[in-house]
Enzyme design. Structure first.
Site, PDB file in Angstrom:
ATOM      1  N   SER A   5      35.644  32.947  40.085  1.00  0.00           N
ATOM      2  CA  SER A   5      35.354  33.464  38.763  1.00  0.00           C
ATOM      3  C   SER A   5      34.463  32.512  37.958  1.00  0.00           C
ATOM      4  O   SER A   5      33.405  32.105  38.427  1.00  0.00           O
ATOM      5  CB  SER A   5      36.681  33.743  38.052  1.00  0.00           C
ATOM      6  OG  SER A   5      36.510  34.681  37.038  1.00  0.00           O
ATOM      7  N   ASP A  11      37.561  44.048  43.327  1.00  0.00           N
ATOM      8  CA  ASP A  11      37.439  43.299  42.075  1.00  0.00           C
ATOM      9  C   ASP A  11      36.601  44.097  41.091  1.00  0.00           C
ATOM     10  O   ASP A  11      35.577  44.681  41.440  1.00  0.00           O
ATOM     11  CB  ASP A  11      36.774  41.949  42.353  1.00  0.00           C
ATOM     12  CG  ASP A  11      36.743  41.049  41.130  1.00  0.00           C
ATOM     13  OD1 ASP A  11      37.476  41.324  40.152  1.00  0.00           O
ATOM     14  OD2 ASP A  11      35.997  40.056  41.151  1.00  0.00           O
ATOM     15  N   HIS A  18      39.876  40.201  43.026  1.00  0.00           N
ATOM     16  CA  HIS A  18      39.298  38.979  42.494  1.00  0.00           C
ATOM     17  C   HIS A  18      39.811  37.743  43.218  1.00  0.00           C
ATOM     18  O   HIS A  18      39.079  36.785  43.434  1.00  0.00           O
ATOM     19  CB  HIS A  18      39.651  38.900  41.003  1.00  0.00           C
ATOM     20  CG  HIS A  18      38.863  37.917  40.215  1.00  0.00           C
ATOM     21  ND1 HIS A  18      37.498  37.977  40.102  1.00  0.00           N
ATOM     22  CD2 HIS A  18      39.255  36.852  39.471  1.00  0.00           C
ATOM     23  CE1 HIS A  18      37.070  36.991  39.316  1.00  0.00           C
ATOM     24  NE2 HIS A  18      38.119  36.293  38.938  1.00  0.00           N
TER      25      HIS A  18
END
Length: 454
Positions: A173, A377, A434
């Protein structure tokens, strides 16, 4: 040397290469074992003052692999969490890839089985890291990168045997945005000789490299997967367009605010979808709870950990870190106390892209650059990630786009696909959101094998 050995155990083993009928020969392994930390296995941890008033916390797990006689025979993997303001020692460790899960059960797919793993609470103010004054918080990505280089200088000074160990940065991220610039700064220092190390590559997992490409692909991604209707599609597109206009105008704080508003629109039209895995089963009251996160000053929740809401896992992790972990590591700092301030300090940098940094990594270094993306994601969706990757301007850009794609196979199962050209590889990961290391550990293990192989 005295300070290095203090509080640690030395390991002695029989040297089988020396044969004698009358004597047992013992040699001291060329290693120093760590301390007893939290859970099983040898560990080390500590603080580095990366700047005056800025104290960064790290936590090292030595590999538990019994096939090697020396820790330094295995690579060092460094993990950076997202946010900014989410803790690697907490979320990455206990929710994704550390030796224990949040319920303190042994994790079968922990990276520590095969590698030495270093978790860093970064930027300063995150997790157990802290600043004496909020003016010491970082406000841009380059400051973060320089702090991390300083941390590694101190790390190698304390653990000089790791200087020659192949080292790789892995992240997730917003951690990818930080890692890209950190890898570039570290490589330059390594090449100039100001730091002695063996950095070999960086794996950018579901990484916030070109924020606007993610934002602009949210609406079509949700529409094509049947999670919004045409009305919802248009509502998200309208909010995303306003975010894009702010980015184009260089109004970065406003762009961050509009990013948060766009996510709120998604929450509304999907009734609180899980931004980290679109297939997660959500309760009928999800949106009512999620709407509390409209304020972008606490929006780091979206990019830092799986628990968007104030969920059981969120609260359980906080209790664990400020309870048993803090006691075992003998720390007097409250975990997570400054997390929100970290995001606030970086809100003017949050939506800025670092694609130019990735281009420099590809053109100016010999580091392996791995980009991997979970197909489920939303927050950093695969369409947006592939979009910015294909727009990169580097010497092998055309060849990379034309390269063949191959299945990523683990135990006879296709876990995804990958393509590579020169030092760039891209991985599509099936059945993962994710948090790829937690969602599809078999695919992640193969990606690590590819990254580390010569």
């Amino acid at each position: 040397m005295k300070s290095f050995l203090q509080g640690r155990k030395l390991i002695i083993t029989k040297n089988k290469s020396i044969k004698s009928s009358s004597h047992n020969f013992y040699t001291l392994l060329d290693t120093v074992q760590g301390k007893k930390g939290f859970g099983n296995g040898e560990q080390d941890w500590g603080y580095v003052d990366v700047r005056p008033g800025a104290h960064m916390f790290w936590w090292l797990y030595y590999t538990t692999n019994t096939a090697v006689s020396n820790y330094y025979d295995k690579p060092l993997l460094i993990w950076l969490q997202g946010g900014p303001g989410a803790s690697s020692t907490g979320f990455g460790n206990f929710e994704e890839l550390g030796p224990l899960d949040i319920n303190l059960n042994a994790r079968n797919h922990t990276w520590v089985k095969n590698y030495n793993v270093l978790f860093i609470d970064n930027p300063v103010g995150t997790g157990f890291s802290y600043v004496d004054k909020f003016s010491a918080l970082t406000t841009n990505n380059n400051q973060i990168a320089k702090d991390l280089v300083e941390l590694m200088r101190a790390f190698y000074k304390e653990f000089p045997k790791f200087k020659t160990v192949p080292t790789y940065i892995l992240c997730e991220s917003y951690g990818g945005k930080m890692s890209a610039e950190w890898a570039l700064e570290w490589y330059k220092a390594q090449k100039s000789g100001t730091i002695e190390s063996n950095l070999k590559g960086v794996g950018l997992g579901d990484s916030w490299i070109s924020p606007i490409d993610s934002v602009l692909t949210w609406a079509p991604y949700l529409w094509q997967t049947g999670l919004v209707d045409t009305t919802g599609l248009k509502a998200i597109e309208a909010a995303a367009k306003k975010t894009e206009q702010a980015v184009k105008a260089g109004l970065w704080k406003q762009a961050t605010m509009l990013w948060g508003i766009t996510e709120n629109v998604i929450n509304s039209v999907t009734n609180g979808i899980d931004f980290y895995n679109i297939l997660t089963k959500m309760g009928s009251d999800s949106y009512a709870s999620a709407s509390r996160y409209a304020d972008f000053n606490i929006a780091f929740k979206f990019l830092g950990n799986r628990s968007l809401l104030s969920s059981y896992d969120d609260l359980a992790l906080e209790r664990l870190m400020n309870g048993q972990v803090r006691k075992a590591l003998n720390l007097n700092v409250k975990w997570g106390a400054q997390n929100g301030n970290v995001f606030s300090a970086l809100q003017g940098d949050f939506m800025k892209p670092v694609t130019s940094v990735v281009e420099r990594l590809l053109d100016e270094t010999n580091l392996k650059i791995f980009i991997y993306s979970g197909q489920l994601d939303l927050i950093v969706d695969t369409p947006g990630t592939l979009l910015w990757t294909e727009k990169l301007q580097w010497r092998y850009a055309k060849q990379w786009r034309l390269s063949d794609r191959f299945p990523l196979v683990a135990d006879g199962i296709i876990e995804g696909f990958f393509k590579r050209c020169n030092n760039l590889s891209f991985y599509w990961v099936n059945r993962a959101g994710h948090m790829v290391p937690a969602d599809n550990p078999a695919a992640m293990a193969k990606i690590l094998e590819h990254l580390i192989q010569k």
